[in-house]
Scaffold this motif. Structure first.
Motif, PDB file in Angstrom:
ATOM      1  N   ALA B 123       0.877  -1.261   0.026  1.00 60.24           N
ATOM      2  CA  ALA B 123      -0.099   0.043  -0.161  1.00 60.24           C
ATOM      3  C   ALA B 123       0.761   1.175   0.083  1.00 60.24           C
ATOM      4  N   ALA B 124       1.888   1.246   0.714  1.00 58.06           N
ATOM      5  CA  ALA B 124       2.754   2.384   0.710  1.00 58.06           C
ATOM      6  C   ALA B 124       3.355   2.516  -0.408  1.00 58.06           C
ATOM      7  N   LYS B 125       3.911   1.501  -1.000  1.00 57.87           N
ATOM      8  CA  LYS B 125       4.590   1.774  -2.379  1.00 57.87           C
ATOM      9  C   LYS B 125       3.612   2.412  -3.361  1.00 57.87           C
ATOM     10  N   TYR B 126       2.493   1.865  -3.232  1.00 58.17           N
ATOM     11  CA  TYR B 126       1.507   2.245  -4.161  1.00 58.17           C
ATOM     12  C   TYR B 126       0.752   3.387  -3.703  1.00 58.17           C
ATOM     13  N   ARG B 127       1.172   4.349  -2.717  1.00 59.46           N
ATOM     14  CA  ARG B 127       0.425   5.120  -1.825  1.00 59.46           C
ATOM     15  C   ARG B 127      -0.505   6.074  -2.926  1.00 59.46           C
ATOM     16  N   GLY B 128      -1.677   6.347  -2.672  1.00 64.05           N
ATOM     17  CA  GLY B 128      -2.326   7.412  -3.387  1.00 64.05           C
ATOM     18  C   GLY B 128      -3.098   6.518  -4.550  1.00 64.05           C
ATOM     19  N   GLY B 129      -2.588   5.462  -4.692  1.00 62.63           N
ATOM     20  CA  GLY B 129      -3.257   4.617  -6.098  1.00 62.63           C
ATOM     21  C   GLY B 129      -4.349   3.507  -5.577  1.00 62.63           C
ATOM     22  N   PHE B 130      -4.783   2.857  -6.571  1.00 65.17           N
ATOM     23  CA  PHE B 130      -5.630   1.934  -6.495  1.00 65.17           C
ATOM     24  C   PHE B 130      -5.429   0.824  -5.309  1.00 65.17           C
ATOM     25  N   VAL B 131      -4.378   0.258  -5.443  1.00 62.18           N
ATOM     26  CA  VAL B 131      -3.819  -0.657  -4.611  1.00 62.18           C
ATOM     27  C   VAL B 131      -3.988  -0.413  -3.063  1.00 62.18           C
ATOM     28  N   ASP B 132      -3.395   0.841  -2.931  1.00 64.09           N
ATOM     29  CA  ASP B 132      -3.268   1.610  -1.716  1.00 64.09           C
ATOM     30  C   ASP B 132      -4.836   1.548  -1.056  1.00 64.09           C
ATOM     31  N   ASN B 133      -5.706   2.226  -2.034  1.00 60.82           N
ATOM     32  CA  ASN B 133      -7.234   2.463  -1.453  1.00 60.82           C
ATOM     33  C   ASN B 133      -7.803   1.119  -1.048  1.00 60.82           C
ATOM     34  N   LEU B 134      -7.579  -0.082  -1.821  1.00 58.47           N
ATOM     35  CA  LEU B 134      -8.089  -1.111  -1.589  1.00 58.47           C
ATOM     36  C   LEU B 134      -7.729  -1.878  -0.351  1.00 58.47           C
ATOM     37  N   VAL B 135      -6.355  -1.746   0.058  1.00 57.28           N
ATOM     38  CA  VAL B 135      -5.597  -2.137   1.219  1.00 57.28           C
ATOM     39  C   VAL B 135      -6.444  -1.434   2.449  1.00 57.28           C
ATOM     40  N   ARG B 136      -6.319  -0.161   2.167  1.00 58.64           N
ATOM     41  CA  ARG B 136      -6.914   0.710   3.152  1.00 58.64           C
ATOM     42  C   ARG B 136      -8.345   0.184   3.584  1.00 58.64           C
ATOM     43  N   ILE B 137      -9.180  -0.119   2.553  1.00 56.67           N
ATOM     44  CA  ILE B 137     -10.594  -0.445   3.007  1.00 56.67           C
ATOM     45  C   ILE B 137     -10.750  -1.885   3.728  1.00 56.67           C
ATOM     46  N   LEU B 211      -9.193 -14.940  14.283  1.00 52.96           N
ATOM     47  CA  LEU B 211      -8.527 -14.399  15.256  1.00 52.96           C
ATOM     48  C   LEU B 211      -7.278 -13.019  14.742  1.00 52.96           C
ATOM     49  N   SER B 212      -6.972 -13.394  13.551  1.00 53.99           N
ATOM     50  CA  SER B 212      -5.681 -12.642  13.312  1.00 53.99           C
ATOM     51  C   SER B 212      -6.360 -11.360  12.584  1.00 53.99           C
ATOM     52  N   LEU B 213      -7.437 -11.387  11.971  1.00 56.17           N
ATOM     53  CA  LEU B 213      -7.890 -10.305  11.114  1.00 56.17           C
ATOM     54  C   LEU B 213      -7.773  -8.942  11.563  1.00 56.17           C
ATOM     55  N   SER B 214      -8.060  -8.650  12.777  1.00 53.01           N
ATOM     56  CA  SER B 214      -7.920  -7.154  13.464  1.00 53.01           C
ATOM     57  C   SER B 214      -6.408  -6.967  13.356  1.00 53.01           C
ATOM     58  N   GLY B 215      -5.664  -7.873  13.772  1.00 53.58           N
ATOM     59  CA  GLY B 215      -4.261  -7.493  13.810  1.00 53.58           C
ATOM     60  C   GLY B 215      -3.596  -7.433  12.519  1.00 53.58           C
ATOM     61  N   ILE B 216      -4.002  -8.127  11.336  1.00 52.83           N
ATOM     62  CA  ILE B 216      -3.739  -8.005  10.014  1.00 52.83           C
ATOM     63  C   ILE B 216      -3.908  -6.400   9.630  1.00 52.83           C
ATOM     64  N   GLY B 217      -5.154  -6.039  10.012  1.00 54.62           N
ATOM     65  CA  GLY B 217      -5.524  -4.711   9.467  1.00 54.62           C
ATOM     66  C   GLY B 217      -4.747  -3.750  10.156  1.00 54.62           C
ATOM     67  N   GLN B 218      -4.298  -3.982  11.513  1.00 55.74           N
ATOM     68  CA  GLN B 218      -3.888  -3.072  12.349  1.00 55.74           C
ATOM     69  C   GLN B 218      -2.324  -2.952  11.954  1.00 55.74           C
ATOM     70  N   ALA B 219      -1.725  -4.038  11.563  1.00 57.60           N
ATOM     71  CA  ALA B 219      -0.240  -4.037  11.047  1.00 57.60           C
ATOM     72  C   ALA B 219      -0.063  -3.524   9.866  1.00 57.60           C
ATOM     73  N   ALA B 220      -1.095  -3.740   8.998  1.00 65.67           N
ATOM     74  CA  ALA B 220      -1.021  -3.020   7.471  1.00 65.67           C
ATOM     75  C   ALA B 220      -1.066  -1.580   7.587  1.00 65.67           C
ATOM     76  N   ARG B 221      -2.150  -1.088   8.322  1.00 66.67           N
ATOM     77  CA  ARG B 221      -2.440   0.287   8.371  1.00 66.67           C
ATOM     78  C   ARG B 221      -1.302   0.910   9.084  1.00 66.67           C
ATOM     79  N   LEU B 222      -0.675   0.406  10.198  1.00 70.50           N
ATOM     80  CA  LEU B 222       0.307   1.081  10.777  1.00 70.50           C
ATOM     81  C   LEU B 222       1.688   0.840   9.910  1.00 70.50           C
ATOM     82  N   THR B 223       2.003  -0.101   9.413  1.00 76.78           N
ATOM     83  CA  THR B 223       3.235  -0.192   8.384  1.00 76.78           C
ATOM     84  C   THR B 223       3.135   0.749   7.291  1.00 76.78           C
ATOM     85  N   ARG B 224       1.842   0.790   6.776  1.00 80.62           N
ATOM     86  CA  ARG B 224       1.599   1.800   5.682  1.00 80.62           C
ATOM     87  C   ARG B 224       1.854   3.197   6.153  1.00 80.62           C
ATOM     88  N   ALA B 225       1.339   3.754   7.380  1.00 78.33           N
ATOM     89  CA  ALA B 225       1.488   5.068   7.622  1.00 78.33           C
ATOM     90  C   ALA B 225       2.901   5.224   8.104  1.00 78.33           C
TER      91      ALA B 225
END
Lengths: 293, 341
Positions: B123-137, B211-225
């Motif tokens: 997401a960070a590599k393609y920040r602002g693009g389609f992939v980024d938005n998809l990952v963020r959602i 069990l891991s889904l919220s952690g996956i979301g958290q880790a992805a968002r944090l890493t991206r930011a």
């Protein structure tokens, strides 16, 4: 006529905003001959750093950037190249030195790792040991006495001046034909900056690299460069050999820039005794416009 | 390395103190909860004398500091008392239920790191693009719905409507694996039963993923930011000026410095999954420690409550310890600041 190291003609560059487009370079033309040291001087926001990044090809891939005009590097049109070809030039034929050496080196890797990566641009299969063997003499050229200690260090363990020298060595190790120096050492104190600039000058002369030197400080430019371009709000307002521009500045902006060079009155820093009122007297004054010695 | 060992020793000392503090706290709190444990254990038909006798056996009639003294004496012998719920030593219960939960949480943690961090990086590599938005959602969905909701949804979709995964349990009954460590994945490998290993893995996947889904979301968002911030740093521009390929810059130059701030949160998330595991364990009929913990709390089974909480606190401390060590390994500033002292 010899082939120029760098030739920019009528470069226009604008950033697209949401509602409007802002043009920041309004048709810049400049050239750097092989082995020539050329300075691009102007105040913050005049467009000098943007010019440097355009030459490196760092802006072309950005969506909001609109560019026109020609940038030729060693006779090749950069716009005609693919981004991969431009990428291949960077770090090998073309390199850049940045303003703040400490924050421009990656904080989590040792100097040797970062140097190794740079050498891999030239020779992808080079081992760390071979790389070190090439780096050590380079480091002694920039007056680093203990190359192994420096190589083992992380950037935060070295002083600003040391980092600056490392960066200079890194920029020149692949023998580029053009070095772009973007306000090198502005983040350092004046004496260290002076030392490193001398080092840089010696090195580029020895390696016969051309330099595009970007600065706001005319004092430094005067010592370093053969020719000067003065840039103001995205336009080149004056150009000429350094001595000529200093002796006879034509454009009012050049005169204003020259007037802004701080000078120490009365030669050296004056002796001040313990009398408090003497502390209030100005030690540095701005010279009157034009005709700076 | 010496510096890292020093850090480890210091952390272990502090962790022991924290654990002692937790034991006092939970010992007190468990006894403040209203209701007489002896009465709850014996049921409404027991006589007053029977209740008083059991309370005396459990030392419940003595002052609380004396009770704590008994607890410390037991603990020094490696005992945690008898559970009123299972009528077995609490240590036996924990030994039985803890491996199932650890297995679940470990696999969930691996999924969190193995999926979350790369998602954030892409997401960070393609920040602002389609992939980024998809990952963020997607990661927002992961963070915003609690894991038990995902457990139910995943179970309905992939175990009920599409019977790809088993609905409940740790392993099919046809496999009889010799109990060595209690970790089915380990035990099946020790026994050389690769089919059983696969079967256990198959049972693990849905609950661990839920069990891991919220952690996956958290880790992805944090890493991206963190990475988007790192991309603005001068050393990234310098890496570009040297013509390093964009993916190499993402992986080496932007990801690694960004990992350091993410790690702390990821470590806490990891430990928090031990607690969150309860509802997932309940939904997937997973015989784990979290389910046991809730059952004993509802029955006011004092010894079992204290034992379970202590084990979960210890797991928290260990997770934090590992994170601190990883940060020290990743961040030269911390590593060298220590050895300079």
């Amino acid at each position: 006529m010899t082939r120029m190291a760098l030739e920019i003609s009528d470069l226009r560059l604008s950033f697209e905003g949401i509602t409007e487009t802002t043009e920041v370079l309004h048709g810049i033309s400049l050239s750097v001959a092989p082995e020539e040291r050329v300075a691009l001087v102007g105040e913050s926001g005049s467009g000098k750093s943007v010019t440097a990044r355009a030459v490196l090809g760092l802006l072309q891939s950005q969506k909001r950037v609109r560019m026109s005009g020609r940038i030729e590097f060693e006779g090749q049109d950069l716009a005609a190249m693919t981004s991969r070809q431009r990428q291949a030039l960077r770090g090998s034929r073309l390199s850049m030195i940045f303003q703040d050496p400490v924050s421009s080196l990656n904080p989590v890797y040792r100097i040797q790792t970062q140097f190794h990566e740079v050498l891999k641009r030239d020779d992808p299969s080079i081992s760390l040991e071979d790389a070190k063997r090439r780096i050590r003499p380079m480091l002694s050229e920039v007056s680093i006495a203990e190359p192994d200690r420096v190589l083992e260090s992380f950037p935060f363990q070295l002083s600003g001046g040391m980092n600056q020298r490392v960066m200079i060595a890194m920029a020149l190790i692949n023998e580029p034909s053009l070095l772009i120096a973007d306000e090198p050492g502005t983040a350092l104190d004046v004496t260290v900056q002076d030392q490193t600039l001398r080092l840089m000058r010696r090195l580029v002369e020895r390696r016969r690299a051309a330099v595009l030197f970007i600065s706001h400080n005319l004092g430094i430019v005067r010592e370093f460069s053969d020719r000067i371009y003065v840039i103001h709000t995205g336009r080149i307002v004056e150009e000429g050999p350094t001595d000529a521009v200093f002796a006879n500045p034509g454009h009012p902006y050049t005169r204003a820039l020259l007037a802004a060079v701080p000078r120490i009155t009365g030669g050296d820093i004056p002796e001040i005794d313990e009398n408090p009122s003497a502390y209030e007297a100005p030690r540095v004054v701005h010279a009157p416009a034009a005709g700076v010695a | 390395m010496k510096a890292v060992l020093g850090l480890l020793a210091g952390r272990l000392a502090i962790s022991t103190l924290v654990l002692a503090g937790v034991s006092v706290l939970i010992f007190g709190i468990a006894r403040v909860i209203p209701g007489n444990p002896a009465r709850i254990a014996l049921g409404p038909n027991a006589t007053k004398e029977q209740v008083a006798k059991l309370a005396a056996e459990l030392h419940l009639d003595e002052p609380i500091w004396i009770q704590y003294g008994h607890f410390v004496r037991d603990l020094s012998r490696g005992e945690l008392g008898i559970s009123l719920y299972t009528n077995r030593p609490v240590t036996t219960d924990i030994a039985q239920f803890l491996p199932a939960t650890l297995e679940l949480v470990l696999i969930a943690g691996i999924l969190m790191i193995g999926i979350g961090l790369p998602l954030g990086m892409v997401a960070a590599k393609y920040r602002g693009g389609f992939v980024d938005n998809l990952v963020r959602i997607v990661s927002l969905l992961g963070v915003s719905a609690p894991s038990f909701v995902w457990a139910v949804i995943l179970m309905l979709l992939f175990a009920f409507y599409l019977p790809l995964f088993p609905i409940a349990g740790r392993i099919d009954t046809e496999f009889a694996i010799e109990h060595v460590t209690g970790f089915l994945l380990v035990d099946s490998l020790i026994a050389g039963e690769f089919r059983a290993f696969g079967n256990a893995m198959w049972h693990l996947f849905l609950p661990a993923f839920a069990l891991s889904l919220s952690g996956i979301g958290q880790a992805a968002r944090l890493t991206r930011a963190n990475m988007v911030e790192t991309y603005e740093k001068p050393y990234i521009e310098m890496a570009r000026s040297y013509g390093f390929p964009a993916w190499r810059i993402a992986r080496r130059y932007a990801f690694k410095p960004s990992l350091i701030p993410s790690l702390t949160i990821i470590g806490l998330d990891f430990a928090a999954m031990l607690g969150n595991a309860f509802l997932v364990e309940a939904i997937f009929a997973w015989p784990g420690l979290s389910r046991y913990g809730v059952a004993v709390i509802l029955r006011k089974d004092l010894n079992a409550i204290v034992g379970t909480v202590l084990i979960i606190s210890a797991a928290f401390l260990i997770a934090n310890l590992i994170v601190d060590l990883l940060i020290a390994l990743l961040n030269p500033r911390i590593r060298y600041a220590r050895s300079a002292r």
